[in-house]
Design a protein around this motif. Structure first.
Motif, PDB file in Angstrom:
ATOM      1  N   GLY A 147       0.820  -1.202   0.000  1.00  0.00           N
ATOM      2  CA  GLY A 147       0.000   0.000   0.000  1.00  0.00           C
ATOM      3  C   GLY A 147       0.856   1.255   0.000  1.00  0.00           C
ATOM      4  N   MET A 148       0.267   2.368  -0.438  1.00  0.00           N
ATOM      5  CA  MET A 148       1.037   3.591  -0.615  1.00  0.00           C
ATOM      6  C   MET A 148       1.518   4.186   0.705  1.00  0.00           C
ATOM      7  N   ASP A 149       0.853   3.839   1.799  1.00  0.00           N
ATOM      8  CA  ASP A 149       1.297   4.385   3.081  1.00  0.00           C
ATOM      9  C   ASP A 149       2.657   3.849   3.502  1.00  0.00           C
ATOM     10  N   ALA A 150       3.165   2.851   2.768  1.00  0.00           N
ATOM     11  CA  ALA A 150       4.530   2.394   3.039  1.00  0.00           C
ATOM     12  C   ALA A 150       5.548   3.486   2.739  1.00  0.00           C
ATOM     13  N   SER A 170       1.075   9.685   6.914  1.00  0.00           N
ATOM     14  CA  SER A 170       0.619   9.123   5.648  1.00  0.00           C
ATOM     15  C   SER A 170       1.625   9.467   4.556  1.00  0.00           C
ATOM     16  N   ALA A 171       1.216   9.267   3.310  1.00  0.00           N
ATOM     17  CA  ALA A 171       2.059   9.601   2.163  1.00  0.00           C
ATOM     18  C   ALA A 171       1.197  10.258   1.103  1.00  0.00           C
ATOM     19  N   ASN A 172       1.813  11.117   0.311  1.00  0.00           N
ATOM     20  CA  ASN A 172       1.094  11.824  -0.747  1.00  0.00           C
ATOM     21  C   ASN A 172       1.925  11.767  -2.021  1.00  0.00           C
ATOM     22  N   ALA A 176      14.608   3.447   7.924  1.00  0.00           N
ATOM     23  CA  ALA A 176      13.146   3.264   7.905  1.00  0.00           C
ATOM     24  C   ALA A 176      12.796   2.044   7.057  1.00  0.00           C
ATOM     25  N   ARG A 177      11.940   2.228   6.063  1.00  0.00           N
ATOM     26  CA  ARG A 177      11.534   1.081   5.236  1.00  0.00           C
ATOM     27  C   ARG A 177      12.465   0.847   4.049  1.00  0.00           C
ATOM     28  N   ASP A 197       9.387  -4.570   6.265  1.00  0.00           N
ATOM     29  CA  ASP A 197       8.993  -4.169   4.913  1.00  0.00           C
ATOM     30  C   ASP A 197      10.191  -3.890   4.014  1.00  0.00           C
ATOM     31  N   ARG A 198      11.293  -3.443   4.619  1.00  0.00           N
ATOM     32  CA  ARG A 198      12.427  -3.067   3.777  1.00  0.00           C
ATOM     33  C   ARG A 198      13.015  -4.284   3.064  1.00  0.00           C
ATOM     34  N   GLU A 199      13.023  -5.430   3.720  1.00  0.00           N
ATOM     35  CA  GLU A 199      13.564  -6.630   3.087  1.00  0.00           C
ATOM     36  C   GLU A 199      12.716  -7.044   1.890  1.00  0.00           C
ATOM     37  N   LYS A 200      11.416  -6.811   1.988  1.00  0.00           N
ATOM     38  CA  LYS A 200      10.543  -7.133   0.857  1.00  0.00           C
ATOM     39  C   LYS A 200      10.868  -6.247  -0.340  1.00  0.00           C
ATOM     40  N   LEU A 201      11.126  -4.967  -0.071  1.00  0.00           N
ATOM     41  CA  LEU A 201      11.485  -4.061  -1.161  1.00  0.00           C
ATOM     42  C   LEU A 201      12.834  -4.440  -1.745  1.00  0.00           C
TER      43      LEU A 201
END
Length: 717
Positions: free
Chosen positions: A515-518, A531-533, A564-565, A594-598
């Motif tokens: 999701g974009m909030d990552a 959040s993220a924009n 961070a991520r 989450d960072r490992e997934k990226l």
């Protein structure tokens, strides 16, 4: 001795047909055996004998077959029968009724896998067909398509240097009687690196030198030429550099005979020269050495062009089609001289007779006679696997070189019919739009000079590639030579392709799962940290800024606080991974899953240069300093207070080389004192530029900002 079978005067018409069929089948088997042996001999080199090992000496790790059992050492795998191909036994054959899969553990010990493939003689003609695939560490590296009963065996030859796992797959849509055979498969161990290697092309035109150094590349654009054609090659490559948009493509010239001028043209365009020693008098058929390009150069994809062509449009769509087409496909355009099918083409274009098709294939070839896709080989394209399969298919034909060189027919372009016949047998031709091969001998072309360069139209449609074939070589001289007149064309560099596109692809996939909030704790986070924009999802311009700041400043080693991520670390890695010694040391007290997934979505060379360290930011920077580390840039993005930023900066300026970049994120963040730290740094004599601060326009970030500091004191006060 053998019994000679001659159809005599048999009264019964049924018995007469049977007798004639038996004789014909016997003759075809003899032809196929001879052609099959010639095919193997064309690949053998003198030093291979003692380096070959039969594959059936090894036990497969796993086996699955569609009927009966897998047969080894020449066994068919059921009812005690043995393998027979073209009427002969195969003592080292492996039989695997389709659909089948055999897996072998190679442990990186071999250089080449080679095998003939066929359907066993027990299968009735036209009862079935099969596709044979060889996978090297999960990648399809060899293919033989549309293999049918009664055909001469095909050959598959695959590079397996360093390969751990070899898979032999056979697939079919007609299961019954699909007795697939890997006939005499061998593994070839490594040769000396100093051994000069050669290969003779499938039509016996030339002996081709295989370069000792074959660096891997994604795309190769290749042509062929000889003395007297240097100007054409110069014009072709000039048009490729100007218009093809394939900036990282390796350019290659298959040079027939020695020509200093060819070498000069190659140097001008940073092209590789493949020396070819002609074995026949040079003529139009000599260009067929390009059919063997997949055995010579280590490119994933090939676009092969005649030297008498001009490229006026982007060729990237063709490269993309190679990826999208079925495995083993050859992309090309129709022949402008119309022919209904291969049977008509052999007579109307190539000066032969329909019976030539059967003589070349060693079978009745009704299917091939009716094949409707007649092509011109001025441009053809495919994966390396597809080109190797095409070349191997040509080697399966019965003495095609004699047919080409027939002095009575006197058609030196007959090599093109052989290509058509090979495509028909494998059923692997894929038609691309005619604008990629406007054959000026038969098709009109109107040229125009535009501010951007030369353009052309044919019958009202844009022309992508003009082919000055045949008598058209003497037409439109005013439009030729314009590209070769450029003294310094924009050529391929040794630098790897831009990794930003790769990063964005991995980022999109990651956001699709998380999701974009990552992106909350990234350049695209909102100022409230909740959040993220994202305004422009097409290019992610904030990340593009980071990527190109790092890349254009020549950075190889970068240190970051606030992992961070892991988004900015991944972005930086995409900017430097192609450089020697690349490293992104990224520091954070916490390890976010989450960072490992990226990072796992990045290519291995990018993943390997990311070095995460679990520290407090200050402790991590002090550790790097005490360890004697040095960097070309730093990105500071942790606690947003003036005191903390100044402490990070003091350590970063000692770690980063003079003139290197120190980036501070959240430079204008509301309710923080980062701006006070930046003012203090500026008073110390450092140049500080604040980005993304405009009061007007369409902002991409949520008033976070990025400060760019040159790590060099210029003045105080």
């Amino acid at each position: 001795g053998e019994i000679e079978m001659i159809p005599g005067p048999i009264a019964d018409p049924v018995l007469q047909r049977i007798a004639v069929g038996m004789v014909r089948r016997r003759e075809q088997n003899a032809t196929r055996r001879l052609a099959s042996q010639n095919m193997i001999n064309s690949f053998r080199r003198a030093e291979l004998g003692e380096n070959e090992i039969w594959l059936d000496r090894f036990s497969p790790q796993s086996v699955s077959v569609g009927f009966g059992e897998a047969g080894f050492h020449g066994s068919l795998g059921y009812e005690g029968k043995v393998v027979e191909i073209c009427g002969g036994s195969m003592p080292h054959a492996i039989s695997a009724h389709a659909p089948s899969r055999l897996v072998y553990d190679l442990n990186g010990r071999f250089e080449t896998f080679r095998s003939r493939v066929a359907i066993n003689d027990t299968a009735p003609d036209d009862a079935t067909h099969a596709e044979f695939y060889v996978l090297a560490d999960g990648i399809v590296s060899g293919v033989a398509k549309n293999v049918r009963p009664g055909q001469m065996p095909r050959i598959i030859s695959v590079d397996v240097q360093g390969v751990q796992r070899l898979e032999l797959l056979v697939q079919t849509r007609r299961w019954n009687s699909c007795h697939a055979v890997w006939a005499d498969p061998v593994l070839i161990s490594r040769r000396s690196a100093t051994t000069e290697q050669f290969i003779v092309d499938g039509l016996q035109r030339a002996q081709i030198t295989i370069p000792a150094d074959r660096p891997k590349t994604d795309l190769c654009i290749a042509t062929v030429g000889s003395k007297g054609f240097e100007g054409w090659i110069d014009d072709l490559f000039g048009s490729v550099c100007a218009n093809a948009q394939c900036t990282q493509a390796l350019l290659a010239i298959f040079s027939l005979g020695d020509s200093p001028e060819v070498r000069r043209v190659a140097e001008k365009y940073r092209a590789v020269v493949i020396p070819c020693r002609p074995l026949r008098a040079l003529n139009a058929s000599s260009k067929s050495v390009l059919y063997s390009a997949g055995h010579v150069l280590n490119a994933d994809k090939f676009i092969c062009l005649d030297a008498d062509m001009l490229v006026l449009e982007d060729l990237r769509p063709i490269a993309a089609m190679i990826d999208a087409a079925p495995i083993g496909s050859i992309l090309t355009c129709r022949e402008a001289n119309w022919a209904r099918d291969l049977e008509q083409a052999v007579t109307s274009i190539y000066g032969g007779v329909p019976a030539d098709i059967s003589r070349l294939t060693g079978e009745e070839s009704t299917r091939e006679r009716r094949y409707p896709f007649i092509v011109n080989d001025g441009l053809f394209a495919g994966s390396r696997t597809a080109l190797r399969a095409l070349d191997n298919q040509i080697r399966c034909l019965s003495q095609p070189e004699r047919w080409i060189d027939d002095p009575v027919a006197n058609k030196p372009w007959r090599n093109q019919f052989i290509l058509n016949l090979a495509l028909a047998q494998a059923d692997c031709g894929v038609e691309i739009d005619a604008r990629y091969n406007i054959q000026a001998q038969s098709q009109s072309a109107e040229f125009m000079q535009s501010p951007a360069g030369i353009t052309a139209h044919s019958h009202g449609m844009p022309a992508g590639v003009i082919h000055f074939n045949g008598v058209s070589k003497h037409q439109s001289p005013e439009w030729r030579g314009r590209y070769r007149s450029s003294p310094r064309p924009l050529t391929r560099t040794e630098t790897a392709s831009d990794g930003y596109e790769v990063f964005v692809k991995a980022l999109r996939q990651w956001i699709g799962h998380t999701g974009m909030d990552a992106l909350t704790w990234s350049f695209y986070g909102t100022s409230d940290g909740a959040s993220a924009n994202l305004v422009d999802a097409s290019t992610f311009p904030l990340f593009a800024t980071l990527h190109y700041l790092i890349r254009t400043n020549g950075c190889c080693r970068v240190i970051e606080t606030g992992t961070a991520r892991g988004v900015s670390a991944a972005c930086i890695a995409s900017a430097i991974a192609h450089r020697s010694g690349a490293a992104v040391v990224t520091i954070d007290m916490h390890s976010h899953a989450d960072r490992e997934k990226l990072w796992s979505g990045l290519p291995i060379e990018m993943r390997q240069c990311i070095v995460p360290r679990q520290h407090d930011a200050i402790d991590g920077l002090q550790f790097a300093l005490s360890s004697g580390e040095s960097y070309h840039a730093a990105l500071l993005d942790t606690v947003h207070t003036a005191e903390h930023v100044l402490r990070e900066f003091e350590l970063a300026r000692q770690l980063v080389c003079p003139g290197g970049l120190i980036l501070v994120h959240d430079a204008i963040l509301r309710n923080s004192t980062v701006d006070q730290a930046l003012d203090a740094i500026q008073r110390q004599g450092y140049g500080v530029s604040r980005l993304w601060t405009a009061d007007q326009g369409t902002p991409e970030d949520d008033r976070l900002g990025l400060a760019v500091i040159e790590n060099r004191q210029r003045c105080l006060g």
